[in-house]
Write a protein that holds these residues in place. Sequence first.
Motif, mmCIF file in Angstrom:
data_model
loop_
_atom_site.group_PDB
_atom_site.id
_atom_site.type_symbol
_atom_site.label_atom_id
_atom_site.label_comp_id
_atom_site.label_asym_id
_atom_site.label_seq_id
_atom_site.Cartn_x
_atom_site.Cartn_y
_atom_site.Cartn_z
ATOM 1 N N SER A 164 0.829 -1.196 0.000
ATOM 2 C CA SER A 164 0.000 0.000 0.000
ATOM 3 C C SER A 164 0.864 1.247 0.000
ATOM 4 O O SER A 164 0.422 2.312 0.373
ATOM 5 C CB SER A 164 -0.964 -0.005 1.195
ATOM 6 O OG SER A 164 -0.230 -0.015 2.390
ATOM 7 N N ASP A 165 2.089 1.087 -0.417
ATOM 8 C CA ASP A 165 2.962 2.252 -0.533
ATOM 9 C C ASP A 165 2.430 3.186 -1.618
ATOM 10 O O ASP A 165 2.154 2.744 -2.736
ATOM 11 C CB ASP A 165 4.372 1.790 -0.892
ATOM 12 C CG ASP A 165 5.306 2.974 -1.046
ATOM 13 O OD1 ASP A 165 5.754 3.496 -0.020
ATOM 14 O OD2 ASP A 165 5.528 3.401 -2.207
ATOM 15 N N PRO A 166 2.239 4.453 -1.297
ATOM 16 C CA PRO A 166 1.567 5.339 -2.254
ATOM 17 C C PRO A 166 2.328 5.462 -3.571
ATOM 18 O O PRO A 166 1.695 5.569 -4.627
ATOM 19 C CB PRO A 166 1.511 6.682 -1.525
ATOM 20 C CG PRO A 166 2.467 6.579 -0.401
ATOM 21 C CD PRO A 166 2.575 5.147 -0.045
ATOM 22 N N ASP A 167 3.644 5.420 -3.528
ATOM 23 C CA ASP A 167 4.381 5.549 -4.778
ATOM 24 C C ASP A 167 4.190 4.312 -5.661
ATOM 25 O O ASP A 167 4.018 4.420 -6.875
ATOM 26 C CB ASP A 167 5.863 5.791 -4.493
ATOM 27 C CG ASP A 167 6.064 7.130 -3.799
ATOM 28 O OD1 ASP A 167 5.646 8.157 -4.363
ATOM 29 O OD2 ASP A 167 6.579 7.152 -2.664
ATOM 30 N N ASP A 168 4.173 3.151 -5.026
ATOM 31 C CA ASP A 168 3.928 1.934 -5.785
ATOM 32 C C ASP A 168 2.532 1.950 -6.395
ATOM 33 O O ASP A 168 2.328 1.601 -7.562
ATOM 34 C CB ASP A 168 4.041 0.701 -4.876
ATOM 35 C CG ASP A 168 5.479 0.530 -4.377
ATOM 36 O OD1 ASP A 168 6.362 1.244 -4.909
ATOM 37 O OD2 ASP A 168 5.685 -0.278 -3.458
ATOM 38 N N LEU A 169 1.574 2.350 -5.564
ATOM 39 C CA LEU A 169 0.189 2.375 -6.046
ATOM 40 C C LEU A 169 0.062 3.335 -7.220
ATOM 41 O O LEU A 169 -0.557 3.015 -8.238
ATOM 42 C CB LEU A 169 -0.754 2.812 -4.920
ATOM 43 C CG LEU A 169 -0.884 1.850 -3.742
ATOM 44 C CD1 LEU A 169 -1.806 2.432 -2.676
ATOM 45 C CD2 LEU A 169 -1.432 0.505 -4.205
ATOM 46 N N ALA A 170 0.661 4.501 -7.070
ATOM 47 C CA ALA A 170 0.578 5.489 -8.134
ATOM 48 C C ALA A 170 1.228 4.952 -9.399
ATOM 49 O O ALA A 170 0.697 5.100 -10.507
ATOM 50 C CB ALA A 170 1.245 6.795 -7.703
ATOM 51 N N GLY A 171 2.358 4.286 -9.229
ATOM 52 C CA GLY A 171 3.035 3.714 -10.378
ATOM 53 C C GLY A 171 2.163 2.697 -11.094
ATOM 54 O O GLY A 171 2.092 2.669 -12.330
ATOM 55 N N SER A 172 1.455 1.879 -10.338
ATOM 56 C CA SER A 172 0.605 0.862 -10.950
ATOM 57 C C SER A 172 -0.560 1.463 -11.714
ATOM 58 O O SER A 172 -0.964 0.956 -12.754
ATOM 59 C CB SER A 172 0.025 -0.070 -9.890
ATOM 60 O OG SER A 172 1.032 -0.615 -9.110
ATOM 61 N N LEU A 173 -1.109 2.528 -11.144
ATOM 62 C CA LEU A 173 -2.330 3.068 -11.757
ATOM 63 C C LEU A 173 -2.033 3.920 -12.981
ATOM 64 O O LEU A 173 -2.857 4.007 -13.883
ATOM 65 C CB LEU A 173 -3.101 3.919 -10.745
ATOM 66 C CG LEU A 173 -4.022 3.164 -9.810
ATOM 67 C CD1 LEU A 173 -4.816 4.137 -8.959
ATOM 68 C CD2 LEU A 173 -4.983 2.267 -10.592
ATOM 69 N N ASN A 174 -0.906 4.544 -13.009
ATOM 70 C CA ASN A 174 -0.581 5.442 -14.112
ATOM 71 C C ASN A 174 -0.690 4.692 -15.428
ATOM 72 O O ASN A 174 -0.029 3.669 -15.646
ATOM 73 C CB ASN A 174 0.830 5.986 -13.906
ATOM 74 C CG ASN A 174 1.200 7.002 -14.972
ATOM 75 O OD1 ASN A 174 1.759 6.647 -16.004
ATOM 76 N ND2 ASN A 174 0.873 8.255 -14.733
ATOM 77 N N GLY A 175 -1.593 5.130 -16.270
ATOM 78 C CA GLY A 175 -1.790 4.494 -17.568
ATOM 79 C C GLY A 175 -2.656 3.250 -17.526
ATOM 80 O O GLY A 175 -2.940 2.662 -18.574
ATOM 81 N N ALA A 176 -3.093 2.836 -16.352
ATOM 82 C CA ALA A 176 -3.859 1.591 -16.251
ATOM 83 C C ALA A 176 -5.266 1.746 -16.810
ATOM 84 O O ALA A 176 -5.796 2.845 -16.910
ATOM 85 C CB ALA A 176 -3.937 1.166 -14.790
ATOM 86 N N GLU A 177 -5.857 0.613 -17.141
ATOM 87 C CA GLU A 177 -7.191 0.628 -17.732
ATOM 88 C C GLU A 177 -8.208 0.044 -16.765
ATOM 89 O O GLU A 177 -7.953 -0.953 -16.098
ATOM 90 C CB GLU A 177 -7.173 -0.185 -19.042
ATOM 91 C CG GLU A 177 -8.530 -0.200 -19.701
ATOM 92 C CD GLU A 177 -8.429 -0.285 -21.216
ATOM 93 O OE1 GLU A 177 -7.347 0.048 -21.760
ATOM 94 O OE2 GLU A 177 -9.421 -0.673 -21.838
ATOM 95 N N ILE A 178 -9.376 0.705 -16.665
ATOM 96 C CA ILE A 178 -10.415 0.271 -15.730
ATOM 97 C C ILE A 178 -11.631 -0.164 -16.537
ATOM 98 O O ILE A 178 -12.081 0.539 -17.440
ATOM 99 C CB ILE A 178 -10.839 1.429 -14.800
ATOM 100 C CG1 ILE A 178 -9.629 2.050 -14.100
ATOM 101 C CG2 ILE A 178 -11.886 0.979 -13.796
ATOM 102 C CD1 ILE A 178 -8.995 1.195 -13.048
ATOM 103 N N ASP A 179 -12.170 -1.314 -16.135
ATOM 104 C CA ASP A 179 -13.334 -1.839 -16.836
ATOM 105 C C ASP A 179 -14.595 -1.296 -16.169
ATOM 106 O O ASP A 179 -15.154 -1.919 -15.275
ATOM 107 C CB ASP A 179 -13.300 -3.370 -16.760
ATOM 108 C CG ASP A 179 -14.546 -3.958 -17.371
ATOM 109 O OD1 ASP A 179 -15.151 -3.324 -18.261
ATOM 110 O OD2 ASP A 179 -14.941 -5.057 -16.923
ATOM 111 N N SER A 180 -15.015 -0.141 -16.619
ATOM 112 C CA SER A 180 -16.073 0.572 -15.901
ATOM 113 C C SER A 180 -17.435 0.326 -16.518
ATOM 114 O O SER A 180 -17.539 0.054 -17.719
ATOM 115 C CB SER A 180 -15.764 2.067 -15.950
ATOM 116 O OG SER A 180 -16.908 2.804 -15.638
ATOM 117 N N PRO A 181 -18.494 0.469 -15.736
ATOM 118 C CA PRO A 181 -19.858 0.425 -16.306
ATOM 119 C C PRO A 181 -20.055 1.505 -17.370
ATOM 120 O O PRO A 181 -20.933 1.369 -18.228
ATOM 121 C CB PRO A 181 -20.746 0.717 -15.100
ATOM 122 C CG PRO A 181 -19.942 0.345 -13.908
ATOM 123 C CD PRO A 181 -18.517 0.595 -14.271
#
Lengths: 372, 367, 289, 262, 255
Positions: A305-322
Motif C-alpha cells: 500500500s505504498d503510495p508511490d507503488d500504487l501510483a506507479g501501478s495506476l498510471n496508464g492503467a485501464e479500468i473496466d467501468s460500467p
Amino acid sequence: LGGSEDTLTVGFVLPFTGVYSLLGESIVNGFEQYLDEQGGEIGGQEVETISRDTEADTNAGVSATRELLVESRSDVLVGPVSSAVATAMMQTVENESSAIWLNANAGDYRLVQDGCLPYHFRTSFNDWQTSAPLAPWVYENVADNVFLAYADYAFGQNSKRFFGEAFEEAGGEVVGEVGVPLGTDDFSPYLGEIENSGAEAVYSFFAGSDAVNYVTQFHEFGLDRTMTQTGSGFLLSEDTLPAQGQAALGKFSLLHYTPTDQSERNQEFAQSYADTHDTRPNVYACQGYDSAQAFAMAIEDAGSSDPDDLAGSLNGAEIDSPRGSFRFHPKTNDPVQNMYVREVVEGSDGPENRVVDTLEDIDLPTWGCSID
Amino acid sequence: MKSVMNLAADLKTAIGIGETTGPIGEQVLSSQGRLAALVVAGVLAVFAPVAQAFEPFWLNILTRMLVFALLALSLDFVFGYAGLLSFGHAAMFGAGGYAAALAIREVTTNALVVLPASMLVGVAVAAFIGWFSVRAKGIYFAMLTLAFAQMFYVIVFTDLPATVLDVETITGGDDGLFGIPLYEAIGIDFTSRLLYFYLTLVLVLVSFAVLVRVANSPFGRTMQGIRENEERMQFIGYDVQRYKLLAFSISGGFAGLAGGLYVPFQSVAQPGLLHWTISGELVVMLLLGGMGTLWGPMLGGALVIYLEERLAGFATWEIILGSVFVVVVIFAPRGLAGTLISIKNDPRNTITHVKQALRNYVEKVRG
Amino acid sequence: MIESLLRATLLGLQLGMTLALVAAGLTLIFGMMDVINFAHGALYMFGAYFGLLVGESLGSFWLALLLAPLIVGLIGAAIEILSLRPLYGRNPLYHILLTFGIAIMVQGIVVQIWGSQSRRIPAPDLLTGSVSFGPVTYPVYWLFVLVLSTVLIGTIWIAIERSDLGILMRASAHDTEMVDALGVDVKKVFTGVFVFGSVLAAVAGVLLGASRSVHPGMGFGVIIEAFVIVVIGGLGSFKGAIYAALLIGLVIAYGALIAPALTDLFIFTLMAAVLIVKPSGLFGATEAA
Amino acid sequence: MTQSYTTDPTDGDAEPILSTDDLTKKFGTLTAVDGVSLEIPADRITSIIGPNGAGKTTLFNLFTGKYEPTEGRIALRGDRIDGKEPHHLVERGLVRSFQINNFFADLTARENVRLATQAPYTGFRPRDFLAHHRDLDVATESANRILERVHLSNVADETASNLSYGQRRHLEIGISLAADPDLFLMDEPTAGMSPEETRETVELVEEIASDITLILIEHDMHIVMDISDQIVVMNEGMVLARGTPDQIRNDERVQRAYLGSE
Amino acid sequence: MSELTDVGGENDARPRSSSSRRLTVDSIETYYGDSHVLFDVSLSVGDGEIVALVGRNGAGKTTTLRSIMGLTPAKSGRIEKDGESIHGLDPHQVRKRGISWIPEERRVFGGLTVDENLRLAAHTADTDQRERIEEVYDRFSRLDERRTQKAGTMSGGEQQMLAIARALLGPETDLLLLDEPSEGLAPQIVKDVESIIRELNEEGVTVLLVEQNAEMALGLADRAYVLETGEIVHESSADELLADRSAMEQYLGVQ
Ligand SMILES: Nc1ncnc2c1ncn2[C@@H]1O[C@H](COP(=O)(O)OP(=O)(O)OP(=O)(O)O)[C@@H](O)[C@H]1O
Ligand SMILES: Nc1ncnc2c1ncn2[C@@H]1O[C@H](COP(=O)(O)OP(=O)(O)OP(=O)(O)O)[C@@H](O)[C@H]1O
Ligand SMILES: [Mg+2]
Ligand SMILES: [Mg+2]
C-alpha cells in the motif's frame, strides 16, 4: 484505527451534509458496492472505510483531509465533490505524501495544470471533457450559433470557455454569454437576455438546484419554442430530472456515464445497485464504483500500500467501468474515456436520458503536466 | 423594541455578566483566573508532544480550537465586554487571512513580518467598518457591520480588485488562494505541526494577556461604562464614538491575527472565511461560552470547533449541534463560564440548581 | 431593452411581494416580541417541504397551499410556546442563539426526512403555460404568485391599519407590561403573532416551491435577505418591510441585468447607506418614542 | 413680549455665562422652543418654570447638544456651542444631571464617580490601555473629594444599586460634579421625591451652588422661590417673564398661566 | 412597637363590613428576585372610598399596586376583590375584574396617537365602546383637541389626562389604582387632576391613591395608610393623619 498491517483504510473525504450530500452518499454507495462484490476484501486484506464530512466547505475539507491522512492513516483518499475543496486539499496531500488520491468527482482542469500531483487520479472526469467535445457535435447536429449561460464560478467559467473555444474552432459563432451567480432562484432576467440574443441553441453549465431552476424556467418562459438547450451532463442528471420534469424533455447534454445505457456491464452494475439501494445508480455512484475498482487494481498490482507503488501501478492503467472502459492518461492521470451525448426523453417512470451519440477517441489536453 | 435599542445596557442584567465575573467594578480575571489560564496553557504545552507521538491529528484540532478561541476572544472584547454587537467579525478574520496569504506568496514567509501585517489589515478593515457604524446602536450596529462584512465577502468572491486594477487575479475569486506555505521566523521553521501549535499557543496566550490587561485599564473601564450607559458617558465628557471606534479596531487587529494564523495552517484563503455564517457562528460561540468574561468565549469557540470536528461524521450532527444551542440557551443562559462559576461557587447545590431550572422552565411554558 | 426592463420589473415586483410575505412575519415578530428570529427562514423552508409532501401525496397544489401553512403554523406555535416563551424578558441576544439553533436543527431534520436533492412542488395544471404581452412572455404561474401575494399583503396591511390589531402590535412593541395591564392577554397575542408570521412564511414557501427548487439550503438563503429588508424598512414596521421588500426585489431583478455577480454588493451597500442616513431604517421608530 | 423688570438680576456685576439668541426648536409643525433670547448670570441659581409642555426640557436638550437648534444661537462665555457634541461641552464646563438611575448600577459609588473623574486624565496614550485603572491615583483622589462633597464618603464602597433613594440622587449629582463644571443644568431634581429627600437634595443643591452656576427646572414652587436668584417663566415655547422670585410671585400673567389663580 | 398600636388603635377608621369591601389585601409578601420588598402588608379599601397610601421613596407603594395588579405577584398572602380572590391572576385577568392601574410616569404609548391609545384601552371590553370613547372626550376636552397627536409629544399634564382616560375605558372599572398622579405636573394641572379624581369618585369609582404629595393625597382621601420599608406602620382617617403633625413628620418627613 486504520493503518495497521493487514487492513486497508479508505478515507472518504466527501460532503454528507448540505446541498451536495446526495453526491457524497452516492459515491460511497458505489464504492461499497464494489467492495461487497469482492466480499469486503481487496488483495486478501480487509478494507475499512472512514468517512469525513467536507460540507462542501474548503476549510472543513482541508481539516477532513488532514484527519484522514494523519489520524486515520488512510491508504487512499476518495473524494471530494467540489473542485474548490480539491484545490485546497492538494497542498495537504502533497505534504503528507502518505496515500493516493482517487478524485471521484472534482473536475477542475487546474488540479492537473497547477497540481500535477502523481498521487492524484481522477476516476471521474475533467471540465474540458464535459464541455469541449460537445461543441463540434452541436455545430454539426444542432446549430451554427450558440449563446453561453453558466454558473458564475470557476467550474462554470471553465466549461463555457472550453465549449466556446471549441465551438468557434468548429466554425460556429458564439453570439453572447451570461454568468449567473451561484444559487440564483429566478432566471428570468437572464432568460430575457438569452432569448433576445436570437441564438439557435444555448450551451449551459448549471448544477443542482440551479440546474432545476434554470431548466424549468427556460421551459416556462417559452424559450423551448425558439432554441435548443444543450449543456454539460450535470444540467440534466439523475438528481435533477425528477424536479425538472417535463421541462427537461428534448434537451441535450454530454456526460461520461448514463444509467440507462444498455451495455451488459452497465446493466449488471445498475441491477445490483438497484437491488441494494432501490434506485437507479447515478453518475456519482459509478465514479465511486470505479474508484474502488481502481484502488483494488492498484493494490493487487503493486502488492503493497505504498503510495508511490500504487501510483506507479495506476498510471496508464485501464479500468473496466460500467461507463465503458477507460484508462488513466499517462501524463495527467485524468480518465481517457468515451463521452455520451444524451437527449432527455419520456421514459417508463418520468423523463430520462437516452444516449444519442457516442464520442470516442477524444484526445485530452494535458495543460503542461507530465507525470510519467 | 426598547430593549434592543440598548441591548448593550442590559447585557449585564440579562446575561448576568455581573455574576460571572463579579460586579463589573471588579477585575476581569482574578489572580485565581490568571493561574487557571496559565495552568491550561501549561497542560496544552505538555500535552502537545504527547499528542504528536500518539495521535498527531490532535494537534490539528487543537490548533484550530486555539485559533477560534482567539477569534472568539477578539469578538468578546467588543461584543461582550464593550457592548458593540458586531455581526461582521468574519470580515477582519478573512482580511487578516488574505493579507497573510498574499504576503506569504508575494513577499516573505517570515512570521515576524506577516503576522503584524495581518493584524494591521484587521485593524484597517475594522476601522473602516467602524467609522461608518459606531454611531448606530444595538441591532442596527449589528446589521451595519453585517452589511459591510458581506460587501467585503462579495468583493473577495468576485475578485473585484483584480477587475478594477485590471490584473488577472488578486483574491483568487471563489477558489481563493491555495497552497499557502507555513511560516518561519528567527531561524525556526514552523512547518512542523508541533512548532506551529506552539506558535499559536504563545500568540493566543499573549493576546489573551494583552486584552485582559486592556480590559482592566482606564480604557477598558471606559468601554464598560459605555456598554452600561452610553449617553451618561457622553455627558461625563467622553468622546464615546472615538472610544467605540478604537475598541472595534483593536478587536479587529486580533481577529486579523487569528486569520493570519489560520490561513497558512489550512494552506488556503478562501471567501468562506468572510461569510456571515462565520460571524454568526462566532456569536454563538460567545453566547455558549459566556459573554463578557473574555475566557468563556474562548472555551465556547474551542468547544464549537471540537463538536463540529467530532460530530461531522454523523448524519445528524446538525440536529445535535442545534439541540445543544437550544438547551444551553434555555437552561444555562450564562453559558459555560456562568455554569462553571456557579458550580465552583456552590458545588453541592448543582443538582438543586438543575431542578430549579427545570421547574422554572415548566412554569414559564405554562405561562 | 424595453422587454428586459419590463420582465425585470415584473420579476422584481413578484420577488418583492413574496419576500414581503417572509419579511412581514419577521418584522411583526421582532416589533412585538423583540425576537430576532433566525428560524424564520427555516419555517419558510418547512412551508415548501410540507407543501411538497401534501402536494405529492394528495396530488393537489391547492391543498398544499392550504394545509402546509397550517402545519407550519402548528410548528410555529410549538416553537413559540416551548422555547421562546421561557426567554421573554431576557436579552434578545438569546433569541438569536436559540433560533439559530432551531434553524440548524430544522435543516438537519429536512435532510434526514427529504434528503438533500433539489425538488419542486408540482404547479397546478390550471396555471401552467405562459402569456405574452407584446414581445414579453411570462409564465402564468409567476403572475399568479405576484397577484396572490399582493392580495395577501394588501389584505394584511388593511387589516393592520384599520383594526385595533395594528395598534396592539405597536403598543406591545413599546410597553408589553402596560398592554397586559390594560386587559390584553399578551401571551396569547405573542403566540398568535408568531403563528401568523410562520403561516405567512410557509405560504411564501409553498408559492415559491412551485416556481423554483426546494432544497435544504433555502432557509438560510432567504433569511439574510429578509433581515436586510426588515432593517431597511425599520425594525418592527410593517409598512417599512413592504416598501423595502419591493425595493430589494427590484434591486435583485435590475441588478441581474447590470452586473449579476455584484447584486449582493448592491443590496448590502443599499442597506448600509440607508442606515447611515437614517439610523433606524426608513420607517423605524426613533428612540424618542 | 417678554416681561423684564428694572431690577434685572443680570444687570448686576455678574457676567452672563450662557446666552441664547432667538433660539428656536421645531419638531415638525410643533415649535417647542420659540425664539428664546436669554442670559444666564454666572454664579447664580436660575430656575426655569412653566406649564407642562412649555419647552423647558427641550431648552436643556438644546443647551447640552442633544438637539440641534432649528434657528438661533447658544453661546457659552461668548463662544458658540450650538451643535457641539456633549463631550465637547463637558470639556468646556457644561454638564447636566439626569433623572434617577442614570448611573452605573453595578459599580460602587466610588467607581461611579471615578469613571467621571478619570475622564480628563485618560486619552489614547499607551498607558491608558495598559495601566491598571485603579492605579490612576489622581482620579481616585478627586473621586474621594467629590464623595465627601455630596456626603457619600461613608457609603463609598456600596454598589450604587444598594443606595437609598436620596443617596442615589446625591450620587447622580456627584457624577456630574466630577466633570468639574462651571455650569450645571438640573432637570426636575426633586420629582417624585418625598419631602424629606427633597429637603436633603435642595440643601445639597444650595451647597453646590456656592461656586458654580446652576440652572434648574422645577415644578415645586416652594423650592423655586426659596433658592433661585433668577426665575425664567416659559409658556408655549416662549419666555413669558424673567425676574427675581418676588417679581415673579406677583406677576399676574404667571399666576394665570402657571400657578393657577388661587 | 409603637407603630403597631397605631394600626390597631383606630377602629372607627376600619372599613364598614367585609361585604362592602372593594379590595382586601391580606398579609402579602413580595419579592423582586431575591430581594424582599413587602413584609406582611395588609390593607383594605371600602366601596366608594378614596384611600391614600403614602410613605417615603422606596417604601414599597408602587410594589403594593403592582402586586394587586398581578404584575409582580405576591409570594404569599391573600388579595381579594369584592370577596373573590384575585391573587395569582395575570394582569389582564385582574383588569377584567374591574381594576384599572395608572402607573407612575403614566406610560402612555408614545408612538400611538391619543385616539389609538384610547382605542387600545377600549379594545378588551366585551361591549362596543365607541360611545364611551366619546364620553371620555367630552370629559377631557384637551384630549378631544388632540385626537391625532402622538401621545409621546404631549406635555406631562396631557399625558396624565390620557393615562386617566385610558383607565376608564375597556372593561367596566370600579377600582382605580393611581400611582403618583401629581408627579412632574405644574401646580395648576395638579389641581385639575385632583378635581377629576374627586369627580370620578363621586360617580362611584373607588380609588386607591399612592402619592408623594401627601397634602394633596390626604386632602382627597377618606382614609390613609403609611408604608415604611415594606411594612404598614400607620392607618387612620386621612384628616386625622393630616392633623397629626408629629406623625406627618415622623412618617413622611413633612415639616
Ligand atoms: N422629540 C420630540 N419630538 C416631538 N415633540 C417633542 C419632542 N420633544 C419635546 N416635544 C414637544 O415639545 C413640547 C415641549 O416639551 P418639553 O419636554 O420641553 O416640555 P417641558 O416644559 O419640559 O414640560 P414638562 O414640565 O411636562 O416636563 C411638548 O409639546 C412636547 O410634546
Ligand atoms: N424592578 C425592581 N427590581 C428590584 N428592586 C426593585 C424593583 N423595583 C423596586 N425595587 C425596590 O423595591 C423597593 C420598593 O420600591 P417601590 O418602587 O415599591 O417604592 P415606592 O414606595 O413606590 O417608592 P417611590 O415613592 O420612589 O415611587 C425599593 O427598595 C426599590 O429599590
Ligand atoms: Mg420636562
Ligand atoms: Mg413608586
